[in-house]
Write a protein that holds these residues in place. Structure first.
Motif, mmCIF file in Angstrom:
data_model
loop_
_atom_site.group_PDB
_atom_site.id
_atom_site.type_symbol
_atom_site.label_atom_id
_atom_site.label_comp_id
_atom_site.label_asym_id
_atom_site.label_seq_id
_atom_site.Cartn_x
_atom_site.Cartn_y
_atom_site.Cartn_z
ATOM 1 N N SER A 1 -13.357 78.271 58.375
ATOM 2 C CA SER A 1 -13.538 77.088 57.523
ATOM 3 C C SER A 1 -12.207 76.592 57.000
ATOM 4 O O SER A 1 -12.011 75.388 56.829
ATOM 5 C CB SER A 1 -14.481 77.423 56.362
ATOM 6 N N VAL B 1 -15.462 83.903 58.546
ATOM 7 C CA VAL B 1 -15.981 82.590 58.132
ATOM 8 C C VAL B 1 -14.929 81.843 57.317
ATOM 9 O O VAL B 1 -14.711 80.637 57.502
ATOM 10 C CB VAL B 1 -17.284 82.772 57.328
ATOM 11 N N GLY B 2 -14.285 82.566 56.423
ATOM 12 C CA GLY B 2 -13.258 81.915 55.610
ATOM 13 C C GLY B 2 -12.111 81.402 56.441
ATOM 14 O O GLY B 2 -11.598 80.305 56.226
ATOM 15 N N PRO C 1 -5.258 81.255 50.450
ATOM 16 C CA PRO C 1 -6.377 81.888 51.136
ATOM 17 C C PRO C 1 -6.832 81.076 52.330
ATOM 18 O O PRO C 1 -6.628 79.883 52.419
ATOM 19 C CB PRO C 1 -7.457 81.930 50.054
ATOM 20 N N GLY C 2 -7.492 81.790 53.203
ATOM 21 C CA GLY C 2 -8.070 81.089 54.322
ATOM 22 C C GLY C 2 -7.192 81.096 55.538
ATOM 23 O O GLY C 2 -7.625 80.781 56.624
ATOM 24 N N ALA D 1 -9.721 74.114 50.629
ATOM 25 C CA ALA D 1 -10.557 73.706 49.504
ATOM 26 C C ALA D 1 -9.788 72.744 48.605
ATOM 27 O O ALA D 1 -8.608 72.923 48.320
ATOM 28 C CB ALA D 1 -10.984 74.934 48.716
ATOM 29 N N GLY E 1 -17.195 87.614 56.050
ATOM 30 C CA GLY E 1 -16.626 86.630 55.128
ATOM 31 C C GLY E 1 -15.204 86.256 55.504
ATOM 32 O O GLY E 1 -14.796 85.089 55.378
ATOM 33 N N SER E 2 -14.453 87.222 55.981
ATOM 34 C CA SER E 2 -13.068 86.933 56.384
ATOM 35 C C SER E 2 -13.037 85.961 57.554
ATOM 36 O O SER E 2 -12.256 85.007 57.575
ATOM 37 C CB SER E 2 -12.362 88.231 56.770
#
Lengths: 218, 349
Positions: free
Chosen positions: B293, B289-290, B243-244, B299, B286-287
């Protein structure tokens, strides 16, 4: 009587989710604003009802298989005033995940509208597909779900034509919950579905914006 | 027969029966020389003894040679041949550094000169078994070094190219010194099989080697098999990778768009609520921002980090155990040493 079902479902969910062999499980509460659009009786227009429903749900998974059970109950009233309609909604779905990015589910979806002393019950057998992805590590995820009704028992003299729906939303995992070491999560979702009866003569549409919280182990 | 004729006949017979001196054995010559020395006929004694030493040169036995040299040196002393005396005594000391002249036989004039020559001639001899078999971990090739006089020595095991494999001893020696070599090189690991030399160097006051005694060593090393090092375990990813990324961004945007648009298709003749815009917008934001980040840092998966730490610690423990076992096995080599005939290299001669 119907309210008495809530604790029964809660106990059932807890007992199911406490199964020791489960590889993953979760249980939670949800609150949703619901809007019903249905044909007005005796008129060629539709009427909209708005209300809220409170729900319980849980998931228990064994490897690629997963059981999803959900129960919600509430009421909705016409925007211009009038008698309210009680709503009882429940579903049990069996999900399988053949590939990591999509899951398929099948199961019954029952719904009852109680109004004016009468109860209209819907029983829909649905086939669903669900996909999603994580956005921020394992913390934030989004999903989308669509379904088609394979067969139905409808409270109408007209034959059932078709029904479908979709749901999308995002979930946030917060690590440990106040209840202990169990991960805590929240979910925000939007859902819309429509049933068509009598070749399009009668269309019943429901959409709801919901928020939920839950605990469990993925 | 007249008396003269009888005397002549006996003389001829005596000459005929007598064994000629050049045909005598060395021990007889030494004995004759000693008798002549005791009869104070030093010239005759020196003659017998020199002939005896010439015959003894090829013999490995040194007892008779040392006796002959001692008497020859003493005879030369009384014949006032000081250079010959020092030369003979020096040869005697080199032949047998442990030899001490008998003070009950020889007068102080002789013993004094011999002791002076001995002190001025620092030489050593090594006593080793002809064959030794030992474990490198708990035993050694044992031997002794004997010295003619007090001096500094250096005992080393050398390769054939004279490089030092292991220094066994460096320091003074008075009379004798016990030495031991456990078959290990300087790094503590047993040497490889091959030919080596035990070199005993006699040093002068400046530390330079004046004489090196080289003892050939034929070393055979039988090592124990060692264990393979444990492989590094497969570690779990410590940071999320899926993800991300761009795929998640596109997936999130697609879901956000679907949540916003598809309700109109599902509820074809109805008007879907505004909630779809809330969810669609949240998913879209959210997409983004993700994605942003995730570009900074994926993570950290704490659970995987903990598992990896435990795997790594366990692997390190296994690796240390195997290394210790292998080290022990390397040191436990069985070593056989065949000792050859020593050779002497005199420096500066």
């Amino acid at each position: 009587m119907r309210l008495a079902v809530l604790p029964v479902v809660a106990v059932l969910m807890v007992s199911v989710t406490r199964t020791g062999d489960a590889q993953s499980w979760s249980a939670g509460l949800s609150l949703a604003t619901v809007r019903l659009q249905r044909p007005a009786v005796g008129a060629d227009t539709s009427v909209a009802l708005r209300g809220t429903v409170l729900g319980l749900g849980g998931v228990i998974g064994f490897g690629p298989m997963r059981f999803d059970i959900r129960y919600a109950q509430g009421s909705a009233s016409p925007a211009g005033g009038g008698s309210s309609t009680d709503i009882v909604d429940g579903e049990i779905l069996l999900w399988v995940t053949p590939v990591p990015w999509v899951a398929a589910g099948i199961g019954p979806h029952a719904r009852a509208f109680v109004e004016g002393g009468g109860t209209a019950r819907w029983l829909l057998w649905e086939l669903r597909l669900r996909s999603g992805t994580n956005l921020v590590g394992q913390t934030v995820g989004v999903y989308i779900e669509g379904w088609r009704v394979l067969g139905a028992s409808v409270p109408a003299v007209d034959p059932f034509d078709h029904a479908w729906g979709m749901e999308g939303g995002l979930s946030v995992a917060f690590g440990q919950s106040p209840l202990g070491r169990l991960p805590f999560s929240a979910r925000l979702s939007y859902r819309v579905e429509q049933q068509v009866v009598g070749g399009g003569v009668r269309r019943e549409t429901q959409d709801q914006l919901g928020i939920g919280i839950g605990v469990g182990r993925r | 027969m007249s008396r003269r004729a009888l005397t002549l006949l006996l003389g001829v017979a005596a000459i005929g029966f007598a064994e000629p001196l050049h045909a005598q054995r060395p021990d007889s010559l030494v004995a004759a020389g000693v008798r002549a020395y005791r009869d104070l006929d030093f010239e005759l004694a020196a003659g017998y003894l020199r002939r005896a030493l010439t015959l003894l040169e090829a013999r490995p036995d040194t007892v008779l040679r040392t006796e002959a040299m001692a008497y020859l040196g003493a005879a030369d002393l009384f014949l006032e041949r000081p250079d010959s005396v020092r030369s003979v005594f020096r040869q005697l000391v080199r032949l047998n550094p442990r030899y001490r002249i008998d003070r009950l036989i020889f007068p102080p004039e002789v013993t004094t000169v011999f002791d002076a020559v001995r002190r001025a001639t620092p030489v050593t001899v090594v006593a080793l078994p002809s064959r030794a078999r030992f474990s490198a971990s708990d035993s050694a090739l044992m031997g002794s070094v004997f010295a003619s006089a007090y001096h500094q020595i250096r005992v080393e095991v050398q390769a054939l190219d004279a490089s030092v494999v292991r220094r066994v001893y460096a320091g003074p020696i008075t009379d004798s010194l016990a030495i031991a070599w456990n078959g290990q090189a300087t790094d503590g690991i047993p040497v490889s099989s091959g030919r080596y030399v035990l070199a005993v160097s006699s040093l002068d006051s400046t530390g330079a080697a004046v004489r090196v005694l080289r003892v050939p060593l034929d070393v055979t090393v039988v090592r124990m098999d060692t264990l393979l090092a444990p492989l590094l375990p497969t570690l779990l990813p410590t940071r999320s990778t899926g993800p991300g990324g761009l795929a998640s961004l596109l997936g999130g945007l697609a879901i956000g768009a679907a949540v916003t648009i598809l309700p109109s298709a599902v509820a074809s003749d109805a008007s879907p609520g505004a909630g779809r815009f809330v969810i669609g917008g949240a998913v879209t934001i959210g997409s983004v921002v993700g994605f942003l980040s995730a570009r900074r840092q994926h993570a950290l998966l704490a659970g995987n980090v903990a598992v990896n730490d435990s795997l790594r610690v366990a692997w390190q423990e296994r690796q240390a155990a195997v290394a210790s076992e292998n080290n022990q096995r390397r040191r436990n080599a069985q070593i056989t040493v065949l000792v050859g005939v020593p050779q002497v290299i005199e420096q500066g001669q």
